[in-house]
Write an enzyme that holds these catalytic residues in place. Structure first.
Site, PDB file in Angstrom:
ATOM      1  N   CYS A   1       0.829  -1.211   0.000  1.00 41.50           N
ATOM      2  CA  CYS A   1       0.000   0.000   0.000  1.00 41.50           C
ATOM      3  C   CYS A   1       0.862   1.259   0.000  1.00 41.50           C
ATOM      4  CB  CYS A   1      -0.943   0.000   1.195  1.00 41.50           C
ATOM      5  SG  CYS A   1      -1.946   1.481   1.265  1.00 41.50           S
TER       6      CYS A   1
ATOM      7  N   CYS B   1      -1.594   1.806  -3.006  1.00 41.23           N
ATOM      8  CA  CYS B   1      -2.527   2.905  -2.694  1.00 41.23           C
ATOM      9  C   CYS B   1      -1.885   4.284  -2.691  1.00 41.23           C
ATOM     10  CB  CYS B   1      -3.167   2.717  -1.317  1.00 41.23           C
ATOM     11  SG  CYS B   1      -3.319   1.052  -0.755  1.00 41.23           S
TER      12      CYS B   1
ATOM     13  N   LYS C   1      -0.042   5.414  -6.050  1.00 42.20           N
ATOM     14  CA  LYS C   1      -1.127   5.475  -7.051  1.00 42.20           C
ATOM     15  C   LYS C   1      -1.963   6.729  -6.853  1.00 42.20           C
ATOM     16  CE  LYS C   1      -4.823   4.309  -5.808  1.00 42.20           C
ATOM     17  NZ  LYS C   1      -5.433   3.018  -5.603  1.00 42.20           N
TER      18      LYS C   1
ATOM     19  N   TYR D   1      -9.930  -3.075 -10.286  1.00 46.03           N
ATOM     20  CA  TYR D   1      -9.506  -1.844  -9.607  1.00 46.03           C
ATOM     21  C   TYR D   1      -8.253  -1.250 -10.257  1.00 46.03           C
ATOM     22  CZ  TYR D   1     -12.079  -2.800  -5.162  1.00 46.03           C
ATOM     23  OH  TYR D   1     -13.001  -3.004  -4.183  1.00 46.03           O
ATOM     24  N   ILE D   2      -7.195  -2.077 -10.330  1.00 42.39           N
ATOM     25  CA  ILE D   2      -5.892  -1.538 -10.726  1.00 42.39           C
ATOM     26  C   ILE D   2      -5.912  -1.082 -12.180  1.00 42.39           C
ATOM     27  CG2 ILE D   2      -3.437  -2.099 -11.002  1.00 42.39           C
ATOM     28  CD1 ILE D   2      -3.652  -3.911  -8.565  1.00 42.39           C
TER      29      ILE D   2
ATOM     30  N   GLU E   1      -7.830   2.228 -12.626  1.00 42.19           N
ATOM     31  CA  GLU E   1      -7.125   3.348 -12.000  1.00 42.19           C
ATOM     32  C   GLU E   1      -5.919   3.768 -12.853  1.00 42.19           C
ATOM     33  OE1 GLU E   1      -8.274   2.632  -7.299  1.00 42.19           O
ATOM     34  OE2 GLU E   1      -6.322   1.961  -7.976  1.00 42.19           O
TER      35      GLU E   1
ATOM     36  N   GLY F   1      -5.137  -9.280 -11.678  1.00 44.84           N
ATOM     37  CA  GLY F   1      -5.298  -9.890 -10.357  1.00 44.84           C
ATOM     38  C   GLY F   1      -3.969 -10.075  -9.642  1.00 44.84           C
TER      39      GLY F   1
ATOM     40  N   HIS G   1     -26.459  22.170   1.258  1.00 46.96           N
ATOM     41  CA  HIS G   1     -26.691  22.746  -0.067  1.00 46.96           C
ATOM     42  C   HIS G   1     -25.724  23.889  -0.363  1.00 46.96           C
ATOM     43  CE1 HIS G   1     -29.081  23.449  -3.603  1.00 46.96           C
ATOM     44  NE2 HIS G   1     -29.110  24.744  -3.321  1.00 46.96           N
TER      45      HIS G   1
ATOM     46  N   GLU H   1     -25.723  15.893  -1.073  1.00 48.29           N
ATOM     47  CA  GLU H   1     -27.094  16.069  -0.557  1.00 48.29           C
ATOM     48  C   GLU H   1     -28.086  15.171  -1.293  1.00 48.29           C
ATOM     49  OE1 GLU H   1     -29.007  19.931  -1.204  1.00 48.29           O
ATOM     50  OE2 GLU H   1     -27.594  20.338  -2.815  1.00 48.29           O
TER      51      GLU H   1
END
Ligand code: NDP
Length: 459
Positions: free
Chosen positions: A43, A48, A51, A177-178, A181, A261, A435, A440
């Site tokens: 990470c 993470c 990245k 994911y990877i 991204e 993967g 707002h 919201e």
């Protein structure tokens, strides 16, 4: 004299291993952390953090374009990739230093080298043997690449974060994911980008409306999507790489990145020899306390292939330390774990996809809202967002909340607290919105999506 050299030896100095070791040290245990690369783990050093830093920078060209809508004119913008990579390295060095300080502050030893389990109470590191009452395996995972001719020419996310030059053209394989991204990162910095994947849409397993929305937005941005195809062969040519696709197309690029993967790091560290049972995918099999089939060996994080996210590894590491060293039996909670994908636009999710919710609860009330962020209304930016609430009709509990759009990761973190607490749709409705924000919308959606029959009748 103590029976063992240590109370705990942790193999792997990533997020989970460091959290568990640090806490165990604080509770008075004598702990060593074994790390063969650099303390910090995937990470912090290869995932993470770097990245996300690259994601931040890759947004800026779009923001510069958006600035025109607000009267700014910006000329002569250039990018220096080498400066970016150097700045990122400096930040990673700083974080590595913090991790080392955290360990020494907790009185932990750090043993440099590959840790191999020699027997259920002994770990070998750099030809030296250390005895220990408990062993914690926190070795994480590593990119896994399929067997395709020419695969040796491909890089993974590890190398993509350290490229000395930015590839002018890059093909990214996979749509998890990877993949989504990184394809967004390279697109943002100006590369021609191709995303090659075997499914019909990106992010298999995510809510269908989320997949649809992201697919549309990334295609609009100019990322070339090659769905339902895969590389059959990768060929190194004089000045480029040729990616031959199963649909017959041949792409000419400067780099090919595989994000197909990750596999748990369980090979060659003595686990099977010590009697540790593995799953079919090679992960350490653990019980609810993260204990393996060998009573003195535990495992946490990606090496157990439960939910492969850093905060989950941290929770597992913390629960292990509480249980074993603080006389406070705690098992990690894997229910309703929120997550984000830092695609462009990003995605935030908590709870179930509509398909999974339907399987679990049957009848659902679904609320969906598409929107154009206010920030873009005076710009040429056509990006749209999407929000979705999935409600179990019988209990009226919100069982899934999903968002695609600016700040979705930040917004869903708060929504996740409500979902974790079992909030109903009525609880969302009686919350006053802030707002003007996008968030919201989560408390002002009143119109249920019509049932399929009603939709068909209306067409
Ligand atoms: P994912 O499991 O998310 O996605 C793997 C992708 O590779 C899928 O698109 C899959 O296709 C494809 N694939 C798998 N095998 C093959 C094959 N043999 N040939 C072609 N395509 C293949 O893995 P990632 O590598 O993207 O990420 C690993 C894990 O890391 C994630 O599961 C996540 O837990 C974690 N992560 C989390 C992040 C975050 O929280 N933001 C960021 C990055 C990683 P198909 O869908 O068809 O099976």
């Amino acid at each position: 004299m103590a029976q063992y050299d240590y109370d705990l030896i942790t193999i792997g100095g990533g997020s989970g291993g460091v959290r568990a070791s640090r806490l165990a040290g604080r509770y008075g245990a004598k702990v060593a952390v074994v790390e063969e690369l650099r303390v910090g783990g995937t990470c912090v050093l290869r995932g993470c953090v770097p990245k996300k830093l690259l994601v931040y920078g890759s947004h800026l060209p779009d923001e510069i374009e958006d600035m025109r809508g607000y009267g700014w004119s910006v000329e002569g913008v250039r990018h220096d990739w080498k400066a970016l990579i150097a700045a990122k390295e400096r930040e990673l060095d700083r974080l590595h230093g913090i991790y080392m300080n955290l360990l020494s502050g907790a009185g932990n030893d750090v043993l440099d080298g590959r840790g191999v389990v020699a027997d259920p109470h002994t770990v070998e590191v750099a030809s030296k043997r250390y005895t220990t009452e408990r062993i914690l395996v926190a070795t994480g995972g590593w990119p896994s690449l399929p067997d395709v001719p020419g695969i040796e020419h491909a890089i993974t996310s590890n190398e993509a974060l350290e490229l000395p030059e930015r590839p002018q053209r890059i093909a990214v394989v996979g749509s998890g994911y990877i993949a989504v991204e990184f394809v967004g990162i390279f697109h943002g910095y100006g590369s021609e980008t191709h995303l090659i994947f075997r499914a019909d849409k990106v992010l298999r397993g995510f809510d269908e409306d989320v997949r649809e929305a992201l697919n549309l937005e990334i295609e609009k941005k100019g990322i070339h999507l090659h769905a339902e195809t895969l590389p059959s062969r990768i060929e190194k040519a004089a000045n480029c790489i040729l990616v031959h696709l199963t649909d017959g197309e041949v792409l000419e690029v400067d780099a090919v990145m595989y994000a197909t993967g990750r596999r748990p790091n369980t090979k060659g560290i003595g686990l099977v020899e010590a009697g540790v049972a593995l799953t079919a995918t090679g992960a350490v099999k653990v019980d609810e306390w993260s204990r393996s089939s060998v009573p003195s060996i535990w495992a946490i994080g990606d090496v157990t292939d439960r939910i492969n996210l850093t905060p989950v590894a941290l929770a597992e590491g913390q629960a292990f330390a509480e249980t074993e060293f603080n006389n406070n039996p705690t098992s990690p909670d894997h229910e309703n774990v929120p997550s984000a994908v830092f695609s462009q636009p990003p995605i935030g999710s908590v709870g179930l996809s509509e398909a999974d919710a339907e399987k679990k609860y049957g009848a659902l009330d679904v609320y969906i809202s598409g929107f154009r962020p206010m920030k873009y209304t005076m710009t040429e930016n056509t990006e749209r967002g999407m929000m979705k609430l999935i409600v179990d009709r019988a209990s009226q509990k919100v069982v899934g909340a999903h968002m695609v759009g600016v700040d979705s990761a930040e917004i869903i973190q708060g929504v996740a607290i409500a979902v974790k607490m079992g909030a109903t749709k009525a609880d969302f409705d009686r919350t006053i919105g802030i707002h003007p924000t996008a968030a919201e919308e989560f408390v002002t959606m009143r119109e249920k999506r019509p049932e399929p029959e009603e939709r068909a009748a209306a067409e």
